[in-house]
Design an enzyme around this catalytic site. Structure first.
Site, PDB file in Angstrom:
ATOM      1  N   ARG A 107       0.841  -1.187   0.000  1.00 51.55           N
ATOM      2  CA  ARG A 107       0.000   0.000   0.000  1.00 51.55           C
ATOM      3  C   ARG A 107       0.878   1.238   0.000  1.00 51.55           C
ATOM      4  NH1 ARG A 107      -3.559  -2.548  -1.681  1.00 51.55           N
ATOM      5  NH2 ARG A 107      -5.657  -2.894  -0.826  1.00 51.55           N
ATOM      6  N   GLU A 150      -3.456   7.375  -4.644  1.00 55.79           N
ATOM      7  CA  GLU A 150      -3.736   6.898  -6.020  1.00 55.79           C
ATOM      8  C   GLU A 150      -5.097   7.419  -6.490  1.00 55.79           C
ATOM      9  OE1 GLU A 150      -3.703   2.620  -6.064  1.00 55.79           O
ATOM     10  OE2 GLU A 150      -1.763   2.528  -5.099  1.00 55.79           O
ATOM     11  N   HIS A 190      -0.615   0.067 -10.006  1.00 54.73           N
ATOM     12  CA  HIS A 190      -1.320  -0.888  -9.125  1.00 54.73           C
ATOM     13  C   HIS A 190      -1.781  -2.131  -9.909  1.00 54.73           C
ATOM     14  CE1 HIS A 190      -3.671  -1.025  -5.073  1.00 54.73           C
ATOM     15  NE2 HIS A 190      -3.372  -2.244  -5.458  1.00 54.73           N
TER      16      HIS A 190
END
Ligand code: DGY
Length: 322
Positions: free
Chosen positions: A241, A270, A288
């Site tokens: 993360r 993000e 991601h």
């Protein structure tokens, strides 16, 4: 008997959607544009359960606005930092995640990031695509190999362990730290060395991979103090993360050369990532993609649906979080 109605907040792979439709009346959001929290709460009024993603941030204020009859939320992700579990518990909402499907796919991306960062793949691709490649040269984009290097894995759950196996195949010397130590026979089988603290792990990590979930305790732990404990010129990668990393400190270390490079698949805030990353040649950046393999995304859908099925069958969710 009438089918239960579930809201699915994004289109999922066909196999998962087909299975959902076999069992449920599915209210499927198109994802174009992304469903807003207000729309999700509005649609929740007319369904029996929610299957959502990490994009739908369910903080306490959102859970508190959830229609009273919603008692089942299943997230299409291993991560659950986007859901306030305490608020869910207080409202009697059962919550489950999709913890297994992501494992190999994410470990693969971790290897890709290590290679990309160590072998300067991003720089090479940018040079080629911008038609600036002058041809082969002895000193052009020279990086370093993985073999024999110490890889420190922070967070030794399923993904960390899968990464350890892959890294051993590259002849890396694998070390790990986790609050849970693995049994000695497992450490031996994996060929890994345990460290009793994160500081100890950092001090040996020529490559450092972040594989821990984000919790209030470790948020932004990868900062200038952590970096100061690492070997000069180490390489850091993150598939966990973005909020585990202090971006300003990492960017400063990449600029100064204290760290050689970084391979990052996840970012704080993000998709609006810290602008500083774009300007650095020594970053290998992916959007991601950790679980973005069809095998993983199918299985994530099945696991998320397993939770919903169990809930309606009056059983415990197989991947229960709350
Ligand atoms: C997860 O599942 O939490 C990943 O970050 C996305 O697949």
């Amino acid at each position: 008997m009438a089918k239960k109605k579930i809201l699915i907040t994004w289109p999922l792979p066909d196999a998962a959607m087909a299975r959902a439709r076999e069992t449920y009346e599915v209210v499927a959001h198109s994802g174009k544009p992304q469903i807003t929290i207000d729309e999700m709460l509005e649609k929740a009024k007319s369904v029996d359960a929610l299957l959502l993603t990490l994009n739908e941030k369910c903080r306490k204020d959102v859970i508190d606005r959830m229609p009273e009859h919603i008692k089942c939320i299943s997230t299409y992700s291993i991560g659950f930092d986007h859901i306030d579990l305490e608020a869910c518990k207080a409202r009697g909402i059962k919550v489950g995640n999709a913890p297994h499907g992501v494992t190999l796919a994410t470990a693969e991306i971790a290897v890709l990031l290590m290679l990309g960062a160590a072998r300067r793949a991003g720089e090479g691709e940018r040079m080629l695509r911008s038609r600036q490649w002058p041809g082969w040269q002895p000193l052009q984009l020279v990086g370093r190999r993985l073999d024999g290097k110490k890889l420190g894995i922070y967070g030794f759950g399923k993904i960390g362990q899968a990464l350890a196996k892959f890294a051993r195949a590259f002849d890396m010397d694998v070390h790990y730290y986790d609050i849970y130590r693995q049994p000695a026979d497992k450490e031996k089988a994996l060929g890994v060395t345990y460290h009793p603290s994160l500081d100890s792990l950092l001090s040996v990590s020529e490559f450092f991979s972040i594989n821990a979930p984000s919790t209030p305790e470790n948020r932004f732990f990868f900062n200038k103090d952590a970096i100061a404990k690492m070997p000069q010129g180490a390489i850091v990668i993150n598939t966990a993360r973005g909020d585990l990393v202090n971006d300003a400190d990492l960017i400063a270390a990449l600029k100064s050369g204290r760290l050689a490079s970084a391979g990052l698949d996840v970012f704080f805030g993000e998709p609006k990532i810290n602008e500083g990353y774009y300007d650095l040649d020594n970053t290998f950046l992916l959007p991601h993609l950790g679980s973005a393999a069809i095998e993983a995304r199918n299985q994530m859908g099945f696991e998320a649906l397993d939770n919903v099925d169990a809930f309606f069958a009056g059983k415990d969710m197989p991947f229960k979080l709350a």
